[in-house]
Write an enzyme that holds these catalytic residues in place. Structure first.
Site, PDB file in Angstrom:
ATOM      1  N   ASP A 120       3.474  -3.030  11.415  1.00  0.00           N
ATOM      2  CA  ASP A 120       1.871  -2.994  11.122  1.00  0.00           C
ATOM      3  C   ASP A 120       1.128  -3.145  12.689  1.00  0.00           C
ATOM      4  OD1 ASP A 120       2.489  -5.679  11.899  1.00  0.00           O
ATOM      5  OD2 ASP A 120       1.212  -6.291  10.413  1.00  0.00           O
ATOM      6  N   ARG A 155       1.033  -1.420   0.083  1.00  0.00           N
ATOM      7  CA  ARG A 155       0.135   0.123  -0.300  1.00  0.00           C
ATOM      8  C   ARG A 155       1.120   1.203   0.005  1.00  0.00           C
ATOM      9  NH1 ARG A 155      -5.337  -1.466   2.309  1.00  0.00           N
ATOM     10  NH2 ARG A 155      -5.394  -3.427   2.003  1.00  0.00           N
ATOM     11  N   SER A 208       5.671  -5.058   8.145  1.00  0.00           N
ATOM     12  CA  SER A 208       4.697  -6.603   8.457  1.00  0.00           C
ATOM     13  C   SER A 208       5.126  -7.861   8.614  1.00  0.00           C
ATOM     14  CB  SER A 208       3.752  -6.242   8.816  1.00  0.00           C
ATOM     15  OG  SER A 208       2.813  -5.322   7.896  1.00  0.00           O
TER      16      SER A 208
HETATM   17  C1  GLC Z   1       3.428 -11.763  11.177  1.00  0.00           C
HETATM   18  C2  GLC Z   1       4.707 -10.856  11.397  1.00  0.00           C
HETATM   19  C3  GLC Z   1       4.731 -10.155  12.500  1.00  0.00           C
HETATM   20  C4  GLC Z   1       3.462  -8.915  11.786  1.00  0.00           C
HETATM   21  C5  GLC Z   1       2.124 -10.246  11.988  1.00  0.00           C
HETATM   22  C6  GLC Z   1       0.688  -9.474  11.319  1.00  0.00           C
HETATM   23  O1  GLC Z   1       3.385 -12.491  12.679  1.00  0.00           O
HETATM   24  O2  GLC Z   1       5.395 -11.745  11.447  1.00  0.00           O
HETATM   25  O3  GLC Z   1       5.473  -8.801  12.045  1.00  0.00           O
HETATM   26  O4  GLC Z   1       2.959  -7.751  12.680  1.00  0.00           O
HETATM   27  O5  GLC Z   1       2.187 -11.234  11.331  1.00  0.00           O
HETATM   28  O6  GLC Z   1       0.667  -8.961  10.721  1.00  0.00           O
END
Ligand code: GLC
Ligand code: BG6
Ligand code: GLC
Length: 942
Positions: A659, A541, A605
């Site tokens: 995230d 995004r 993320s």
């Molecule tokens: C996975 C990633 C983590 C992220 C989560 C939600 O667990 O390792 O970093 O926050 O997904 O997207």
């Protein structure tokens, strides 16, 4: 002379044909075919009223769903005890059903004994009545030498109107016929029987099914005739049932297939629908009955009342001098002196008149031969009207079935039982003829149920038993997925331990506890234009955020979403970052801002080891990503290089955040109490504000920050304890809680379905907690359970199809749809159909249940983890009670119909000292990244 002759011949004529005066007197009981068609149409309208949800409550004809879905198919088997209660005889039976194979139908053996019910029990307490039933059962077991050691499945035929929500449960709506034991109406009859069996003791029986006698009769006859889809009783009472289309039965969920409906047609007329056909004799019978105003049709038709009707007509005629020269005896005045057996005897072919005479003499009357002819005629008219009314009712039911199936002609069999039908010499014949006349388009076969209704009740029970055993197997399959309160507490405890361990350890730990270098949530003074970039789920995004005075609600958001192809997620790192740079270039073009060197925040993320807000080394890929040469590298650096390679625009990448952190930051803008960020989407993770002094692994920062904190704390020495923490230096920790259990710590709750999912994933052995919770894996867990059930023959007719073998078919979206309460089963089936899974109605029920078990566990585990986090924060602050807000994002949380509810409930249960509010993030984590960038900038500017 001539006139006198005429008068004399008129009288002698009258005396010659005594039936005429009866016919005239009983004119109102004669029903012509057009009147019968009218009654039939009225009854069909009453049936519709009873079936519809809006009008059912007020409907006289109750149309009770029976939960019997099919007529016998020959696969039924087993040994059953049976009770037959509510007809003219109470019987206990043993029924042995042998399974048939192929075209050979199975066989049934029965042994039975009739037990009289003392008159006083019919009107005594319900407890006494059921005690009698259960003691008779025990006597039967004893007499037939049936083992009392073994558990016996039991079938109950209960011939009264019951509201059933399942086969083995039924609330008695009201007694009818000659029963009116106290304290049973409105109660569950099966439960009453169970309790009586327990009181009697010394037997082990399980009441598996309760059915109305009409239903049992239909099933009995259906065993030999597969066209039998109607059950009819004309006995002490009268009633009929038939197979109705499920989508017409508003009171039962589901829209495909059929269910047997017990019409309880005896109550037709209770709302006045038959008033213009009712005679003074009917009114008299009703007034003197157990249940005045109720069962109006039944009182015109059934064995309990026919004799009475005849008696009342004869009595009235005698009183008027039309019979016995006006003689009336006490016996004739006495209720019950003429019975249905008398009615049958009077109408016998050869001896009818002789029988009539004997019956009248027994009533202390002195009938002339003409009197006997006249009384026989009364009886005929009464019984004829009965069969006519039954014919009208049947015509309505058969028409309904024919119309349901859009047929011009219908071939069908009606299973029949009841003393009137069986023992009255002319009844059956007349009924058949009138039905044929009223509905010539239907070819109706009538089959007399042989040996009563218990065979049918046993067949229903056999199906119930098979379903119960399937139920047990489904329950066993799902039981490892159901977690107890203690297990959840244990998960919370382990999460707590893992959080502590992660904060200490510099080396690897299951829960990584990664410092984010975000020291504070936004204070509302952030401003400026930022570019927010996000990579994490399936999409990349890009977003332009204008933080006008920090008021996010007012900030103008412009964004674009770019799907990330699998070959990019799992290709080379360079390709991945080139792809991102290309998307950013496209976005800047689109916004017309390619030349501005914008400050940018990057939501990434995945777990990153950070040494500052603008750098992050990817520890390991998770979820669907596996691009090469990225792990161990700085993602900001890789992005900068890709932008450089592209050489089209420039960016000032100020921050990189997880995230969870982005979500917390964006929600904190709305609610300053928000100090936790939670993601429940493709993956799952949590971040929260931890006190710096507890983060043992970042020694150097600590010193400096703590000094700053001390200064602040001095300022506020007077503040309440609750507020004190505001001054304490903190840092947001990205827990990466998805890794809980990677050290084997969750092995006791991990099922073999989970292990299977783990083994087939991109990162076996990693993110074990995440694999129990998040959207990307839930569908896979569901698929594994479905595979298991199918292999066990419990689902999809045992066929493991290609669709079922396809990983990833159950996206969160589908799980949410399947579990939506608003969706009828038919719609569940259509969702499954979209996934290429061809399901029956029963299949779809099981699939929904599997989805429910898996998502419930996920929400509970997520709640257990969160409970550990909030309690830790509470304890950090030395509070008895903590009020805190969690900023949340992710498709599972936002789309699933039950996830958020169960999650919140679990947190409440496991962390009772915390009041946790959940704030779904509005703008996504992207705005959070922009805010982080803004906060980071402010800090730099200082
Ligand atoms: C996975 C990633 C983590 C992220 C989560 C939600 O667990 O390792 O970093 O926050 O997904 O997207
Ligand atoms: C019997 C059935 O044959 O007929 C009973 O076994 C049913 O279940 C009964 O209730 C109805 O007829 P009657 O005349 O006994 O009320
Ligand atoms: C009464 C009962 C009904 C039963 C019928 C025949 O009408 O209410 O449930 O089927 O009698 O026994």
């Amino acid at each position: 002379m001539f006139a006198v002759h005429l008068v004399v011949s008129f009288f002698s004529k009258l005396q010659e044909d005594p039936t005429k005066k009866v016919d005239r007197f009983m004119y109102a009981m004669h029903l012509h075919d057009d009147q019968l068609s009218d009654i039939s149409a009225r009854f069909q309208a009453e049936m519709k009223k009873g079936l519809s949800a809006e009008s059912n409550a007020a409907a006289a004809v109750k149309m009770l769903p029976t939960h019997v879905h099919s007529t016998p198919d020959g696969s039924e088997k087993g040994h059953f005890l049976a009770l037959d209660l509510g007809g003219s005889k109470f019987k206990v039976l043993q029924v042995k059903v042998r399974e048939g194979t192929g075209v050979r139908r199975g066989g049934v053996e029965m042994e039975e004994k009739t037990y009289p019910i003392p008159e006083e029990l019919l009107t005594g307490s319900g407890k006494e009545l059921f005690d009698h039933v259960s003691e008779s059962l025990k006597d039967f077991l004893h007499e037939k030498k049936i083992s009392v050691e073994k558990k016996h499945p039991l079938a109950l035929t209960f011939s009264f109107p019951c509201e059933q929500s399942a086969l083995n449960q039924g609330l008695l709506l009201n007694w009818s016929k000659n029963f009116r034991a106290r304290g049973v109406q409105g109660k569950d009859v099966v439960q009453a029987l169970r309790e009586a069996v327990n009181r009697t003791g010394g037997m082990d029986v399980e009441v598996l099914a309760m059915v109305n006698d009409t239903v049992a009769t239909m099933m009995t006859c259906g065993f030999d005739d597969r066209y039998c889809e109607v059950g009819l009783i004309v006995g002490s009472g009268t009633n009929a049932c038939y197979m109705e289309e499920l989508h017409h039965i508003d009171l039962v969920e589901g829209d495909e297939g059929r269910m047997c409906v017990n019409t309880e047609w005896g109550a037709f007329g209770d709302d006045g629908a038959l008033n213009d056909y009712i005679t003074e004799f009917d009114r008299e019978v009703d007034a003197a009955s157990n249940n005045p105003g109720k069962q109006i049709l039944e009182k015109m038709v059934s064995g309990m009342y026919l004799g009475e009707l005849v008696r009342l007509v004869v009595l009235k005629m005698a009183k008027l001098g039309l019979l016995f020269e006006g003689q009336v005896s006490d016996a004739l005045r006495t209720k019950g002196k003429i019975t249905t057996a008398h009615v049958a005897a009077m109408e016998e072919y050869k001896h009818g008149l002789k029988n009539t005479r004997n019956i009248l003499v027994d009533l202390d009357l002195s009938p002339t031969p003409d009197d006997c002819i006249a009384v026989q005629r009364v009886s005929t008219i009464v019984s004829f009207r009965s069969s006519n009314l039954v014919a009208a009712g049947l015509a309505a039911i058969l028409t309904q079935i024919r119309q349901n199936r859009h047929l011009r002609t219908l071939r069908i069999t009606v299973g029949v039982d009841g003393t009137v039908y069986k023992t009255h010499p002319r009844y059956a014949n007349r009924l058949h003829k009138v039905v044929q006349r009223l509905i010539p388009e239907c070819h109706v076969r009538f089959v007399l149920s042989d040996g009563g209704s218990s065979k049918g009740a046993a067949l229903v029970t056999a199906v119930a038993q098979r379903l119960a055993s399937q139920r047990r197997q489904v329950d066993e399959t799902l039981s490892p997925l159901r977690l107890s309160g203690e297990q959840l507490l244990l998960v919370k405890k382990r999460m707590r331990g893992a959080l502590e361990a992660g904060l200490k350890s510099k080396g690897p730990s299951a829960v990584k506890m990664l410092p984010s270098y975000v020291y504070q949530t936004p204070d509302g003074t952030e401003h400026g234009k930022y570019l927010a970039l996000g990579l994490g789920g399936t999409n990349f995004r890009a977003l332009l955020v204008d933080l006008k005075k920090g008021l996010l609600q007012n900030s103008r958001l412009n964004h674009k979403i770019y799907p990330t192809p699998v070959e990019i997620m799992q290709g080379s790192g360079e390709e991945l970052f080139d792809h991102i740079a290309q998307c950013v270039g496209d976005f800047l073009d689109y916004m017309g801002m390619k030349s501005a060197r914008l400050p940018a925040g990057f939501t990434f993320s995945f777990p990153c080891e950070q040494a500052g807000i603008d750098t992050g080394t990817l520890v390991s890929w998770t979820k669907r990503f596996k691009a090469t040469d990225c792990e161990g590298h700085d993602v900001v650096g890789m992005l900068r290089e890709a932008i450089k390679r592209r050489n089209e625009f420039d960016l000032d990448i100020v921050s990189v955040v997880n995230d969870t952190v982005g979500t917390m930051m964006s929600c904190a803008c709305e609610d300053p109490q928000c100090e936790i960020g939670l993601i429940a989407g493709t993956g799952t993770n949590v971040c929260y504000m931890e006190e710096l002094k507890n983060i043992e692994k970042i020694e150097q920062e600590k010193g400096q920050m703590e000094r700053e904190g001390e200064e602040k704390q001095d300022d506020g020495a007077e503040r309440e304890k609750k507020e004190e923490h505001a001054g304490i230096p903190k840092m947001c920790i990205n827990t990466e809680w998805g890794g809980l259990g990677d050290d084997g710590f969750l092995d006791d709750i991990i099922t073999h379905y989970d292990s299977e999912v783990d083994q087939n994933s991109l990162n076996p052995g990693k993110q074990r907690f995440e694999k129990l919770i998040s959207g990307m894996y839930l569908g896979e867990v569901v698929r594994q359970v479905l595979l298991n059930l199918t292999r066990g023959g419990l689902l999809f007719r045992g066929q493991v199809t290609e669709a079922l073998k396809t990983p990833g078919i159950f996206h969160t979206k589908y799980l949410s749809q399947i579990e939506s309460d608003r969706l009828a089963l038919l719609q569940v089936r259509s969702v499954l159909q979209q996934l290429g899974l061809d399901s029956t109605c029963d299949d779809s029920i099981i699939v929904k249940e599997v989805c429910g078990a898996v998502s419930h566990r996920a929400a509970q585990l997520c709640g257990a983890g969160l409970a550990a986090v909030v309690d830790k924060i509470r304890e950090n602050r030395g509070l008895d009670h903590l009020d805190i807000t969690v900023g949340v994002d992710g498709s599972l949380y936002k789309l699933h119909p039950h996830f958020s509810g169960v999650l919140q409930q679990t947190v409440k249960m496991l962390a009772p000292q915390c009041t946790v509010s959940f704030l779904p993030s509005e703008g996504g984590s992207g705005t959070g990244a922009a805010l982080t960038a803004a906060v980071a900038r402010k800090k730099l500017e200082k």
